[in-house]
Scaffold this active site. Structure first.
Site, PDB file in Angstrom:
ATOM      1  N   ARG A  93     -14.609  54.262 -48.986  1.00 22.27           N
ATOM      2  CA  ARG A  93     -15.815  54.969 -49.422  1.00 22.27           C
ATOM      3  C   ARG A  93     -16.858  53.932 -49.844  1.00 22.27           C
ATOM      4  O   ARG A  93     -16.508  52.838 -50.297  1.00 22.27           O
ATOM      5  CB  ARG A  93     -15.493  55.887 -50.611  1.00 22.27           C
ATOM      6  N   HIS A  94     -18.126  54.286 -49.676  1.00 23.65           N
ATOM      7  CA  HIS A  94     -19.207  53.391 -50.096  1.00 23.65           C
ATOM      8  C   HIS A  94     -19.117  53.105 -51.594  1.00 23.65           C
ATOM      9  O   HIS A  94     -18.469  53.819 -52.356  1.00 23.65           O
ATOM     10  CB  HIS A  94     -20.563  54.026 -49.782  1.00 23.65           C
ATOM     11  N   GLY A  95     -19.816  52.082 -52.028  1.00 23.55           N
ATOM     12  CA  GLY A  95     -19.815  51.710 -53.437  1.00 23.55           C
ATOM     13  C   GLY A  95     -20.735  52.590 -54.273  1.00 23.55           C
ATOM     14  O   GLY A  95     -21.299  53.584 -53.794  1.00 23.55           O
TER      15      GLY A  95
END
Length: 495
Positions: A93-95
């Protein structure tokens, strides 16, 4: 009786009289002290600014900071005696990101709430006798201002902390698996994918910057026009239509419960209001608390002081209920959505050909529905609006499953000393080995992995990933056929 005895008796009487008089005086003073100052002492029951543990920050569901929730024992878990890692597959998942447009546009409402709370305490003197804001939290709130550089056109952009989230995970996994996550980029050895969004694109750049150094030449696969691998939910109409937001959804029933409404009242009272705030205002404060805490993990969000730890637990369950039915085990369709990505993982790990490393950067929906497809963190009982108390130890806690920068990693090992099964796999979720009941302390036989997910491996994902889509697509055809038949009958009658 001698005068000496009388004098001693009188002295003793005077002593005891004075003693009891002094004791009574202190008792009266103590009672008066408690009456006058007890209110001030009792109201500072919980102070976020002074809390060095802040355990509730581990319960911020999908807005939890990765540094707070990540596993700390992976340095021991990844080591498998007599086994060498061969291949790695990562779904990331993106940050940490900025809020959605709708939250950014409510910045002025947050400022109104801030001023009203300060007025309650400083002017109206409506602070409660217990569980009031401490001076540290009140002063911090009074000084809070929205960061005016965060504008609606920047909605959901990756933050500088989000960039560091991905640099950190890349650095950590490369340290554990230096022979697989090699430092020299090669487009046949590595394969990267990301969705068509700023936050996943920048997450990919952060991850590769950490692996290969700044200004590397790493490239990602071209994003397809219909990205059914990383965003299958965007193309499944039955899933989109079933948004679990109707009046009888479990999360909405929970938000009509006595527990939820009592919690809203308690929070409103804590902030000095003589009435219960609307749920949307309390949830807005909760959201900004979570975002700000994730943006700067070494500091504190002043809005988190509005909530005591037990109140955060109530809000956490509401979020978990929402995601349980939206992405998790609350709906059967969720386990089907990631058909293609599961097939991709199995194909990658089972092949002896390059690439040796695949990394995909996507979103919450993808990570949570992947867990649903693989049967990870599944409870024996469903989460409902009525079982908050009994589900306190539930497995489906999105704080643990899907924080900012949440990641699922599958590592394939070759074990030459294994008598029967030489190929093994370990699954990691946020740097914790996944303990599946059909594996041995996280270490799974490859043949067992293939057998367990055979129903997905052999599925036709075009029809499997979105059950019911055929019925929906058939509906317009049925209407067309009906109209055609009516026209034919009409023409026959004219003849």
């Amino acid at each position: 009786m001698s005068s000496k005895i009388i004098k001693n008796r009188d002295a003793a009487f005077i002593f005891y009289f004075l003693f009891f008089a002094v004791m009574k005086f202190f008792m009266v003073v103590s009672a008066l002290f408690i009456t006058l100052f007890g209110h001030a002492l009792a109201q500072f029951d919980y102070c976020f600014g002074k809390d060095t543990e802040r355990s509730q920050t581990r319960q911020f569901t999908t807005k939890t900071a990765y540094q707070i929730i990540k596993g700390t024992n992976i340095d021991k878990q990844y080591l498998v005696p007599h086994c060498l890692p061969q291949k790695i597959w990562i779904f990331h998942r993106h940050g940490t990101r900025l809020p959605s447009r709708s939250i950014i546009e409510k910045a002025s409402r947050l400022e109104e709430l801030r001023d009203a709370i300060v007025k309650n305490y400083r002017v109206l003197r409506t602070a409660p006798s217990t569980n009031a804001l401490c001076q540290e939290d009140l002063i911090a709130l009074q000084m809070w201002k929205w960061n005016s550089s965060i504008t609606p056109d920047m909605e959901e952009y990756l933050t500088s902390q989000g960039y560091e989230d991905l640099r950190g995970t890349a650095r950590h996994y490369q340290k554990l698996y230096p022979n697989v996550l090699i430092k020299e980029y090669n487009n046949t050895y590595y394969l990267f994918r990301h969705t068509d969004s700023q936050r996943t694109t920048e997450s990919f750049k952060a991850f590769t910057d950490s692996l290969f150094g700044m200004h590397n030449n790493a490239v990602a696969e071209k994003i397809p026009e219909e990205d059914k691998l990383l965003r299958p939910y965007d193309y499944c109409e039955p899933w989109t239509a079933n948004n679990n937001d109707d009046e009888n959804s479990e999360v909405n029933k929970y938000k009509r419960s006595v527990l939820w409404n009592d919690t809203l009242m308690e929070i409103s009272t804590r902030l000095g209001f003589q009435y219960t705030l609307e749920s949307k205002d309390v949830e807005l404060m909760y959201d900004i608390c979570r975002y700000e805490q994730a943006w700067q993990v070494d500091r504190t969000s002043v809005w988190c002081g509005a909530f005591t730890p037990p109140q955060v637990t109530v809000f956490e369950y509401a979020e978990d209920l929402k995601y349980y039915y939206k992405f998790g085990y609350g709906s059967d369709i969720n386990a089907h959505l990631n058909c293609r990505i599961v097939q991709n993982m199995i194909e990658h790990l089972g092949s002896n050909a390059l690439p040796n490393v695949q990394v995909s950067f996507a979103h919450s929906a993808g990570l949570q529905t992947l867990m649903s497809a693989l049967g990870i963190n599944k409870d024996d009982r469903p989460l409902t609006a009525n079982n908050y108390q009994s589900m306190s130890e539930r497995k489906w806690k999105t704080s643990n499953i899907d924080p900012f920068a949440g990641n699922f990693v599958a590592v394939k090992y070759e074990c030459n000393n294994a008598p029967l099964e030489k190929e093994k796999v370990i699954f990691f979720l946020n740097q914790n080995a996944v303990d599946l009941d059909w594996c041995h302390v996280g270490l799974c036989n490859w043949s067992e992995v293939v057998q367990r997910y055979e129903h997905i491996i052999n599925a036709d994902c075009d029809s499997y990933y979105c059950p019911g889509v055929g019925a929906l697509s058939a509906k317009p055809i049925s209407i067309a056929v009906t109209l055609l038949m009516s026209a034919i009958i009409y023409l026959i009658n004219l003849i």
